[in-house]
Enzyme design. Structure first.
Site, PDB file in Angstrom:
ATOM      1  N   GLU A   1       0.828  -1.189   0.009  1.00 31.75           N
ATOM      2  CA  GLU A   1      -0.036  -0.078   0.190  1.00 31.75           C
ATOM      3  C   GLU A   1       0.835   1.179  -0.023  1.00 31.75           C
ATOM      4  O   GLU A   1       1.012   1.840   0.993  1.00 31.75           O
ATOM      5  CB  GLU A   1      -0.990   0.080   1.281  1.00 31.75           C
ATOM      6  CG  GLU A   1      -2.051  -1.120   1.093  1.00 31.75           C
ATOM      7  CD  GLU A   1      -2.944  -1.002   2.385  1.00 31.75           C
ATOM      8  OE1 GLU A   1      -3.115   0.116   3.016  1.00 31.75           O
ATOM      9  OE2 GLU A   1      -3.731  -2.103   2.616  1.00 31.75           O
TER      10      GLU A   1
ATOM     11  N   ASP B   1     -13.869   3.204   2.388  1.00 30.16           N
ATOM     12  CA  ASP B   1     -13.025   4.536   2.820  1.00 30.16           C
ATOM     13  C   ASP B   1     -13.104   5.463   1.481  1.00 30.16           C
ATOM     14  O   ASP B   1     -12.008   6.165   1.310  1.00 30.16           O
ATOM     15  CB  ASP B   1     -11.635   4.173   3.155  1.00 30.16           C
ATOM     16  CG  ASP B   1     -11.729   3.640   4.594  1.00 30.16           C
ATOM     17  OD1 ASP B   1     -12.717   3.621   5.330  1.00 30.16           O
ATOM     18  OD2 ASP B   1     -10.656   3.066   4.963  1.00 30.16           O
TER      19      ASP B   1
END
Length: 382
Positions: free
Chosen positions: A148, A214
């Site tokens: 990530e 999100d």
């Protein structure tokens, strides 16, 4: 020699399972946050709380990268001494069709050291070799690569091509031993265009897990929906248009809510200003984050007077200065039906430890069961 699991012998029950017995129409992928063993009281979640019958693949999070750019445990006490790895992979004795996967990466691991590891062919191969040894030693069925994210958070512009090369190297190394490779990907279209080669991923990985939540983070200065279906449809379309087959894309849903402190309690619609992320949950202890069971606890408290709104196939609730975006069984069913209609590869949940695993507000694991209800209604085998 390619080692493929064709027959599994469940010795304790004397039952033989063929590869055909384990074929399924859609995946139900369950991420497990191993740090949940440190939560207190009703938040404490261990491998003993997992219901393997609700998952086709349970993913243990997270392993990490060492100084040598090889895979390793981030918490040897939880993973090894408390037998987190062994307990998870041990489920296969009773559930022989279950896959158990180890995820490496995650948000807290960051991006820079993965960028360094993926930079050269030599370091990519060393990493892949370490993955093979690690997975085989601890009995996992595959790796979930959760970097990530390539090209961001300190990474390099070349991360995109290096990530594609890394996937190829890992798959070539572990596939001969019957091990799978999956990866978790973000919703950000700019990252899709710079960090990921969807066509390469289509050829190399077994499944791509879309973190379809999100859309508005806890750091936002206005309220927003975490997982609105309209935005999810756009994201799914972007990945398919980029070259990823629908049947390799697994749609993720959150089993948590994002909460905020409103700037003005009278301004509580989507897009209204907030002062900050919400107060931490009593058990998860993270600002702007509430487990599903913590959300339900707040909503069921008559003294708080929370009001719920269903919009864009997701939900939010408000009361006084509190504002929460979250999922319900209804919204998850809608998303599961969307996945079926689009012939996606399956559904994923982040994460089983923040579900209502004790059944405090109804059925145990209500969101996971909602997914199964939809798949059964569509006569799909999981």
């Amino acid at each position: 020699m390619k080692l493929v699991l064709e027959i599994v012998l469940l010795a304790s029950a004397g039952v033989v399972y063929s590869a055909d017995d384990c074929k399924r129409d859609m995946e139900v992928v369950c991420y497990y946050g191993s740090w949940s063993i440190y939560r207190n009281d009703i938040g404490l979640f261990t491998t003993e709380d997992i219901d393997p019958s609700l998952c086709t693949n349970i993913i243990y999070t997270f392993a990490g990268l060492g100084l040598d750019s090889k895979i390793g445990s981030l918490d040897p006490w939880a993973d090894v001494e408390k037998r987190g790895f062994a307990n998870l992979t041990g489920f296969k004795e009773q559930y022989p069709c279950l896959r158990t996967t180890l995820a490496i990466g995650g948000w807290n691991e960051g991006s820079i050291k993965y960028s360094v590891m993926a930079y050269t062919e030599e370091s990519r191969k060393a990493f892949a070799d370490s993955v093979l040894r690690f997975l085989v030693y601890y009995g996992f069925d595959g790796l979930d690569l959760d970097w990530e994210y390539p090209t961001s958070r300190g990474g390099l512009p070349d991360d995109g091509k290096n990530f594609a090369a890394l996937l190829k190297t890992v798959k070539e190394t572990i596939a001969p031993w019957g091990l799978t490779l999956t990866t978790a990907v973000p919703i950000d279209v700019s990252l899709l265009n710079t960090a990921y080669d969807a066509k390469v991923m289509a050829e190399v990985v077994d499944y791509v897990h879309l973190m379809a939540y999100d859309y508005v983070p806890s750091t936002s200065n206005v309220t927003g929906l975490s997982a609105p279906l309209s935005a999810i449809k756009v994201t799914v379309g972007n990945w398919i248009a980029a070259g990823l087959p629908a049947n390799k894309l697994v749609l993720g849903v959150p089993s948590y809510g994002r909460n905020y402190v409103l700037k003005d309690s009278e301004d509580h619609d989507v897009g209204d200003p907030v002062l900050k992320a919400g107060e931490p949950g009593l058990y998860t202890a993270e600002e702007g984050f509430l487990a599903y069971y913590e959300v339900m606890e707040i909503l069921s408290d008559p003294f708080l007077g929370m009001r719920s709104v269903h919009v864009d196939d997701t939900n939010y609730a408000y009361g006084n200065e509190e504002w929460i975006t979250y999922e319900t069984e209804t919204s998850v069913r809608t998303k599961a039906q969307y996945a079926v209609d689009q012939k996606l590869g399956g559904m994923m949940i982040w994460s089983i430890d923040t579900e209502d695993f004790l059944g405090l507000y109804g059925t145990k694991f209500p969101l996971l069961n909602a997914i199964h209800e939809v798949l059964k209604q569509n006569k799909l085998k999981v």
